[in-house]
Design an enzyme around this catalytic site. Structure first.
Site, mmCIF file in Angstrom:
data_model
loop_
_atom_site.group_PDB
_atom_site.id
_atom_site.type_symbol
_atom_site.label_atom_id
_atom_site.label_comp_id
_atom_site.label_asym_id
_atom_site.label_seq_id
_atom_site.Cartn_x
_atom_site.Cartn_y
_atom_site.Cartn_z
ATOM 1 N N GLY A 24 0.804 -1.218 0.000
ATOM 2 C CA GLY A 24 0.000 0.000 0.000
ATOM 3 C C GLY A 24 0.832 1.261 0.000
ATOM 4 O O GLY A 24 0.323 2.351 -0.246
ATOM 5 N N ALA A 27 6.258 3.891 -2.552
ATOM 6 C CA ALA A 27 7.715 4.047 -2.517
ATOM 7 C C ALA A 27 8.384 2.837 -1.884
ATOM 8 O O ALA A 27 9.420 2.361 -2.358
ATOM 9 C CB ALA A 27 8.090 5.313 -1.763
ATOM 10 N N SER A 28 7.803 2.335 -0.802
ATOM 11 C CA SER A 28 8.369 1.173 -0.125
ATOM 12 C C SER A 28 8.439 -0.020 -1.065
ATOM 13 O O SER A 28 9.461 -0.713 -1.145
ATOM 14 C CB SER A 28 7.537 0.821 1.108
ATOM 15 O OG SER A 28 7.942 -0.407 1.675
ATOM 16 N N ASN A 110 4.121 7.578 13.490
ATOM 17 C CA ASN A 110 3.329 6.398 13.808
ATOM 18 C C ASN A 110 3.579 5.871 15.214
ATOM 19 O O ASN A 110 3.007 4.850 15.592
ATOM 20 C CB ASN A 110 3.634 5.264 12.818
ATOM 21 C CG ASN A 110 3.364 5.653 11.389
ATOM 22 O OD1 ASN A 110 4.271 5.642 10.573
ATOM 23 N ND2 ASN A 110 2.132 6.004 11.079
ATOM 24 N N ARG A 138 5.825 -3.622 11.861
ATOM 25 C CA ARG A 138 5.557 -2.457 12.697
ATOM 26 C C ARG A 138 4.821 -2.841 13.981
ATOM 27 O O ARG A 138 4.924 -2.130 14.984
ATOM 28 C CB ARG A 138 4.767 -1.412 11.914
ATOM 29 C CG ARG A 138 5.474 -0.954 10.643
ATOM 30 C CD ARG A 138 5.424 0.544 10.444
ATOM 31 N NE ARG A 138 6.048 1.278 11.522
ATOM 32 C CZ ARG A 138 6.148 2.622 11.553
ATOM 33 N NH1 ARG A 138 5.655 3.329 10.550
ATOM 34 N NH2 ARG A 138 6.721 3.240 12.553
ATOM 35 N N GLU A 174 -2.708 3.727 13.810
ATOM 36 C CA GLU A 174 -1.447 4.116 13.181
ATOM 37 C C GLU A 174 -0.869 5.406 13.758
ATOM 38 O O GLU A 174 0.017 6.037 13.182
ATOM 39 C CB GLU A 174 -1.659 4.271 11.673
ATOM 40 C CG GLU A 174 -2.109 2.986 10.992
ATOM 41 C CD GLU A 174 -0.989 1.984 10.764
ATOM 42 O OE1 GLU A 174 0.082 2.396 10.290
ATOM 43 O OE2 GLU A 174 -1.188 0.797 11.056
ATOM 44 N N ARG A 214 -5.740 1.296 7.133
ATOM 45 C CA ARG A 214 -5.022 0.892 8.343
ATOM 46 C C ARG A 214 -5.650 1.414 9.632
ATOM 47 O O ARG A 214 -5.520 0.788 10.683
ATOM 48 C CB ARG A 214 -3.567 1.350 8.259
ATOM 49 C CG ARG A 214 -2.847 0.826 7.018
ATOM 50 C CD ARG A 214 -1.375 1.181 7.063
ATOM 51 N NE ARG A 214 -0.689 0.822 5.817
ATOM 52 C CZ ARG A 214 0.612 0.949 5.632
ATOM 53 N NH1 ARG A 214 1.367 1.426 6.603
ATOM 54 N NH2 ARG A 214 1.166 0.606 4.477
ATOM 55 N N HIS A 250 -1.698 6.633 4.722
ATOM 56 C CA HIS A 250 -2.006 7.422 5.924
ATOM 57 C C HIS A 250 -2.540 8.786 5.496
ATOM 58 O O HIS A 250 -2.217 9.282 4.407
ATOM 59 C CB HIS A 250 -0.748 7.652 6.780
ATOM 60 C CG HIS A 250 -0.235 6.430 7.467
ATOM 61 N ND1 HIS A 250 1.112 6.149 7.566
ATOM 62 C CD2 HIS A 250 -0.876 5.422 8.095
ATOM 63 C CE1 HIS A 250 1.277 5.008 8.226
ATOM 64 N NE2 HIS A 250 0.082 4.553 8.552
ATOM 65 N N ASP A 252 -1.510 11.546 6.529
ATOM 66 C CA ASP A 252 -0.432 12.530 6.373
ATOM 67 C C ASP A 252 0.279 12.435 5.026
ATOM 68 O O ASP A 252 1.240 13.163 4.774
ATOM 69 C CB ASP A 252 0.566 12.462 7.538
ATOM 70 C CG ASP A 252 1.401 11.191 7.590
ATOM 71 O OD1 ASP A 252 1.263 10.335 6.693
ATOM 72 O OD2 ASP A 252 2.205 11.051 8.542
ATOM 73 N N CYS A 371 6.589 12.120 8.328
ATOM 74 C CA CYS A 371 6.700 10.778 8.912
ATOM 75 C C CYS A 371 7.771 10.736 9.994
ATOM 76 O O CYS A 371 7.683 9.949 10.936
ATOM 77 C CB CYS A 371 7.037 9.752 7.840
ATOM 78 S SG CYS A 371 5.686 9.361 6.714
#
Length: 448
Positions: A24, A27-28, A110, A138, A174, A214, A250, A252, A371
């Site tokens: 989701g 970038a990750s 988070n 996480r 989160e 989330r 998220h 943000d 973040c």
């Protein structure tokens, strides 16, 4: 009494790597398996902290976690010495080893949800550690997060700490990545804005179809109750499921707020007009003049917002009443986003300046300026009660820079995570860090 919003930035941990663990998070996933540079990542974060300190903002530091998490691997059936646990996990279940090595605690937005004393029933600053149970890597953070926050904000006269919510899907939490506080002044009663992606129990709320939502409404409501917030001081809003499915994992990533201002994308929320009216009314009742800046989709598409992290920025109040927007270099690299920002700062609105920071190491793993920091509003008395070892000073910046250069590798690949020496390096570094930051024993290897 004077009040401040203090940004406590997460120090990037020694095992910073691109594991592609966050489904989701565009970038990750897109940078998965690339070689990372933990030393550069930590130094980039420290440079941003120092820049804000030099601009006159009170800046704090939040310590990273012990990784790999050998205790978590043992709980999944890997036995033996620490080295044997790591070796067996690498051989039998490499994805679990990668997850246990994640440095994702660097994104301390988070870490917890924080309510200032001006909003709470007992007049203390309240912290609830986020359970982060949507992602395994996480979900193992909150026990150490709670100990670290407890060591930073130890005075029970001023600070109250709550354990993470039940680690079940219905109470997915989160932290501050889905929470914003609006107010006229940081020390005055404000309105806390909780954004959720879905409801666990009420089918009237639509859910995304591709990526998980989330944050649940029920988790946000529970945190508001734990913190003793009044009905007049909270607004709950639903994130647009369509933008979650475009990588807005998220709130943000699609909106940021500060003081009396909400800066958001046109498509960020459901029932936007109703939500804005509620915010305006509740803030007006508390003496605040709420404003919103909606970025039109025909100027900045959701895809551009996600790739540039335009909204994953820091919105800071300056002494003259204007606001400063801290954005990643990726915003300048995106022609549409940069054109929008140039017009924004010359439009005569509250955002008068944009500053760009190179946070490539964090950005490639899916985390921007917002973040990397946990916002804590404190009055002068409360600030004096914070552990002074975690407040950034020029001397502490120099010490932490030397610490990073001493202990961190300049390259890390997935295969390196199987090296038991990495665990020893991490523990040695963190043991020294707890002395630098005056945290005491907060890590499992220091306690057990």
């Amino acid at each position: 009494m004077k009040s401040f919003e203090v940004n406590f930035d997460g120090l990037v941990g020694p095992t910073h790597n691109y594991g592609g663990l966050s489904f989701g998070n565009v970038a990750s996933q897109s940078n998965s398996q690339q070689a990372s540079n933990p030393r550069e990542a930590a130094l980039q974060g420290l440079e941003k902290m120092k820049a804000l300190m030099d601009m006159g903002f009170v800046q704090g530091v939040l310590a990273p976690q012990e990784r790999p998490d050998v205790a978590a691997l043992r709980s999944l059936g890997f036995a033996g010495t620490d080295a044997q646990v790591i070796e067996r996990a690498a051989k039998e279940a490499m994805p679990l080893l990668v997850a246990s090595c994640s440095a994702s605690s660097m994104w301390v937005a988070n870490a917890a949800t924080v309510s200032p004393s001006a909003d709470t029933a007992d007049g203390r600053v309240h912290f609830t550690a986020a359970n982060l149970n949507c992602k395994y890597h996480r979900s193992i953070e909150h026990p150490t997060t709670s100990r670290v926050l407890g060591a930073m904000f130890a005075d029970s006269q001023h600070f109250a700490h709550h354990a993470a919510l039940p680690a079940v899907a219905q109470f997915g939490d989160e932290g501050a990545a889905n929470h914003t506080r609006f107010c006229r002044e940081y020390g005055e009663a404000g309105v806390e804005f909780f954004v959720f992606g879905r409801s666990a129990f009420d089918s009237r709320y639509p859910a995304p179809q591709k990526y998980p939502a989330r944050q649940t409404l029920e988790a946000s409501q529970a945190v508001a109750r734990l913190h003793g917030l009044s009905e007049e001081g909270v607004v709950f809003a639903q994130q647009n499921p369509a933008v979650i499915d475009q990588g807005v994992f998220h709130n943000d990533v699609i909106a940021v707020g500060n003081g009396e201002l909400l800066f958001h994308h046109q498509d960020a929320f459901l029932n936007t007009e109703q939500m804005l009216a509620e915010l305006h009314g509740k803030l007006a009742a508390r003496g605040a003049n709420f404003q919103s800046i909606s970025v039109p989709r025909d100027q900045v598409a959701v895809e551009d917002a996600v790739r540039s992290y335009l909204f994953n920025s820091q919105l800071l109040s300056r002494a003259d009443g204007s606001m400063l927007l801290i954005v990643p270099e990726e915003c300048r690299s995106n022609p549409r986003v940069w054109q929008y920002l140039q017009g924004l700062t010359t439009a005569g609105g509250p955002i008068r300046e944009v500053k760009v920071f190179d946070l490539k190491q964090s950005m490639q793993n899916g985390g921007g300026p917002a973040c990397l920091r946990l916002r804590v509003a404190l009055n002068e008395t409360e600030l004096a009660a914070v552990n002074p070892g975690v407040i950034l000073t020029p001397a502490l910046y120099d010490t932490l820079t030397a610490w990073v250069n001493k202990h961190y590798r300049d390259a890390l690949r997935e295969s390196d995570l199987a090296d038991p020496q990495l665990l020893l390096e991490c523990r040695t570094a963190l043991d020294e860090l707890t002395q630098i930051l005056k945290l005491g024993a907060v890590y499992p290897f220091q306690i057990n």
